[in-house]
Design an enzyme around this catalytic site. Structure first.
Site, short mmCIF file in Angstrom:
data_model
loop_
_atom_site.label_atom_id
_atom_site.label_comp_id
_atom_site.label_asym_id
_atom_site.label_seq_id
_atom_site.Cartn_x
_atom_site.Cartn_y
_atom_site.Cartn_z
N LYS A 1 11.16 -6.26 -8.72
CA LYS A 1 9.74 -6.28 -9.06
C LYS A 1 8.97 -5.36 -8.11
CE LYS A 1 8.81 -10.33 -6.17
NZ LYS A 1 8.22 -11.67 -6.08
N ARG B 1 2.62 -23.21 -7.28
CA ARG B 1 2.18 -21.91 -7.73
C ARG B 1 2.43 -21.82 -9.23
NH1 ARG B 1 4.74 -16.78 -4.66
NH2 ARG B 1 6.51 -17.39 -5.97
N TYR C 1 -11.03 6.21 16.38
CA TYR C 1 -12.27 5.61 15.89
C TYR C 1 -12.58 4.31 16.63
CZ TYR C 1 -12.49 8.72 11.83
OH TYR C 1 -12.61 9.82 11.01
N MET D 1 -7.06 7.51 8.53
CA MET D 1 -6.57 7.69 7.17
C MET D 1 -5.29 8.52 7.12
SD MET D 1 -8.46 9.44 3.88
CE MET D 1 -9.64 8.10 3.65
#
Length: 367
Positions: A39, A135, A264, A312
């Site tokens: 999956k 679930r 940053y 990024m």
């Protein structure tokens, strides 16, 4: 020249890990078969790539999306296929029958859809019981009605009983699975029709740690890709090989004085003069943005750590103890030589997320 980042996919390692799962399952049940769980695009490794690599080994393939199952059939995959969330509307059923799929049934409405369907062949089903994961799955109270539907529906073929462990990776060992096994046994005892049916319970953690849970079918997932399901035992200790290695290079080196900041937000402040390597990899490549200072990284074959906030397209690492390492030095973000589980733990996540988050812009090299 392309940007120096790539993910290397080692198909021999994938085959090794599947065979290990098979062997471990057959310790508990010599006749056990193993669904290769592919999956989520084979956990980011490539659906068709993974299925093709295992086509001559796997007893069957387990996945989520009907369209993916159809694409595998049309690519020539002939093994049984299991849809782990089953089907979602009546129109799906004819496709499931046409492509010879096995479906998980986890709610009464699905059985009602099956009962009303007109199909060219009966569908094998996995009847999922809720033993505490809360679930998916049928409850005790729903089982009698479920069996009535199964017994009167000509569109339902062979039935396998299924559940899913919530804590098989826990540290309290046997207690982590016993409570669910006991619930599963009680549910079956309360329904005579369920006696003697084949069972599928074991995920990667149960396959590796609890041989007695191996029923007719096991469902190895993360272990196929070289990740450990346990916080207290590494993939290498379990005999697993990394399938995905995310690699890049140093593209710049900065010399930072004590008191200066990196990245940053200035979250890393140098306490002493520091050589900082800049790596061509960032969160847009799939590296976790929340991986803070101290996340392990391999540079020129030596372990060091990341510094500051991930950008990024870049991240910083500490080269202070690697004085001869400079621009163009090879970097392993995770994989061969740098376990994905370690990187994930440092970033407060799990290796599943690292693999699945690999960005499409990262070139793949298949071995």
């Amino acid at each position: 020249m392309p940007r120096p980042i790539e993910a290397r996919i080692d198909l021999a390692a994938l085959r090794h890990n599947y065979l290990l799962a098979q062997r471990r399952a057959r310790v508990g049940n010599p006749a056990a078969q193993a669904w290769a769980v592919i999956k989520a695009n084979a956990y980011g490794h490539g659906l068709l790539r993974a299925a093709g690599a295992l086509a001559d080994l796997a007893d069957g393939f387990a996945l989520l999306d009907l369209a993916d199952a159809v694409s595998l059939r049309e690519a020539g995959i002939r093994q049984p296929m299991l849809l782990l969330e089953g089907f979602f509307e009546p129109a799906d059923l004819e496709i499931c029958a046409q492509y010879r799929l096995t479906v998980v049934v986890h709610r009464l409405e699905q059985l009602l859809m099956l009962g009303r369907a007109v199909l060219p062949a009966a569908l094998p089903i996995y009847l999922k019981l809720n033993t505490g994961m809360n679930r998916l799955g049928l409850s005790d109270d729903e089982l009698p009605a479920a069996w009535r539907e199964i017994e009167r529906a000509s569109t339902i073929g062979p039935v396998t009983l299924m559940s899913h462990f919530a804590e098989a990776d826990g540290t309290e060992r046997e207690r982590c699975i016993d409570w669910q096994l006991q619930r599963f046994a009680r549910m079956i005892e309360g329904c005579a029709a369920a006696a003697g049916l084949p069972v599928s319970l074991a995920n990667s953690a149960a396959i590796l740690r609890y041989a007695r849970t191996a029923g007719a079918w096991v469902r190895p997932g993360i272990m196929l890709y070289g990740g450990s399901p346990f916080a207290d035992e590494s993939a290498a200790q379990l005999g697993l090989a990394p399938v995905m290695t995310l690699r890049s290079r140093i593209i710049a080196v900065q010399h930072v004085e004590a008191g200066e900041r990196v990245g940053y937000g200035g979250t890393f402040v140098a306490r002493q003069p520091t050589r900082v390597g800049i790596v061509a990899c960032g969160y847009a490549d799939g590296y976790p943005r929340h991986a803070g200072t101290g996340t392990p990284i391999l540079v020129a074959g030596e372990r060091t750590q990341t510094l500051g906030r991930v950008s990024m397209d870049m991240l910083a690492c500490d080269l202070s103890e690697l004085p001869t390492v400079g621009v163009d030095a090879p970097v392993v973000l995770w994989g061969e030589g740098m376990p994905a589980d370690e990187v994930a733990a440092a970033a407060g996540t799990i290796s599943y997320e690292l693999f699945c988050a690999l960005a499409r812009r990262v070139p793949l090299v298949v071995v």
